[in-house]
Scaffold this active site. Sequence first.
Site, PDB file in Angstrom:
ATOM      1  CB  CYS A 244      14.521   5.128 -25.548  1.00 41.30           C
ATOM      2  SG  CYS A 244      14.717   4.795 -23.787  1.00 41.30           S
TER       3      CYS A 244
ATOM      4  CG  HIS B 229      16.806   0.461 -24.763  1.00 38.41           C
ATOM      5  ND1 HIS B 229      18.033   0.524 -24.151  1.00 38.41           N
ATOM      6  CD2 HIS B 229      16.143   1.604 -24.386  1.00 38.41           C
ATOM      7  CE1 HIS B 229      18.124   1.644 -23.449  1.00 38.41           C
ATOM      8  NE2 HIS B 229      16.996   2.314 -23.568  1.00 38.41           N
TER       9      HIS B 229
END
Length: 350
Positions: A128, A259
Amino acid sequence: MAYRVAVVGATGMVGRTMLRLLAERDFPVGELVPMSSARSAGRTLNFRGEAVEVLEATPAAFDGVDLALFSAGATVSRELAPAAAAAGAVVVDNSSAWRLEEGVPLVVPEVNPEAVRDHRGIIANPNCCAIPLTIALHAVSQLSPLRRVLVDTYQAASGAGWKLVDELREQRRALVQDPGGLAPVAAYPHQLEGNVVPGGWSMDAAMVPLSPPVFEDPEAAAAYNQEELKIIAETRKILGLPALAIACTTVRVPVETGHSEAVWVETDSPLAPADVRAHLAESPGVVVHDDPEAQLYPLALAAAGTDDVYVGRIRRDLSHPNGTALWLAADNLRKGAATNAIQVAELLFS
């Protein structure tokens, strides 16, 4: 043409996001087959306004499946992905099980879409953090070849699943009620609320071999956790730069979704920030938010719920004449996982 699509791990955070995105992106699903462990089998999930029963994921469950989207962990993927491929399905696997396997494409559609042509039934979906990182690095490399990359990641709780998100929320409630008290800690080694944790991932470096190493020190990788080594190794594979000098520090932050990454890039020649900014703004999948005087820069909160990679704080690296520094943010459940997997499927089936 419509296809029979299985989602393995359909009740998890990424699995549910996959279901939502299959509908949002109008993927040609003729029949949806959500799958999970025996514990969750029998539940129903909503897909396009209809309740669909979750089946137990077994080798026999893939008969007649055209596409199998996996997001149930490496152990399940190692066990069931070959069975799904043998049954005739194309597997797009979101776990770490196949990412570094020779002969298995590791694909980010904005970077290496041509790699899907080489699949043998299984295609790996990257980490990710590696997905947004490689999108930004690929764009920079089009201006000048990459020499070295340093990256620090600031990863949301949802990257570790439901349990840590629930624990973060419970910690917030507990500390509001008793600011000087102790918050519950079970899903993660440390309290996350009000904290920044540079770890929490497995330290078993042998699980992620770096080949070739950046320098001759067989013990060096042992000081890095698996997440850091995954980002290094996967970035090299996606970009087709197996010897790229790259180092990484991963950090968990008290954010639910989104993120962020601080990135320093050394290139063959010096790059003007204005040129990097302009090129990134024209790159697929990238939105430039870069006006610090107006307080405009990539934010995890703004990235959450979107499919773009937000890039900003683009500036010269004062420590190196050929260095560029930047900051990026992306939704780890969408572009960092589910969206990228479905984009890979779209390359094959749409």
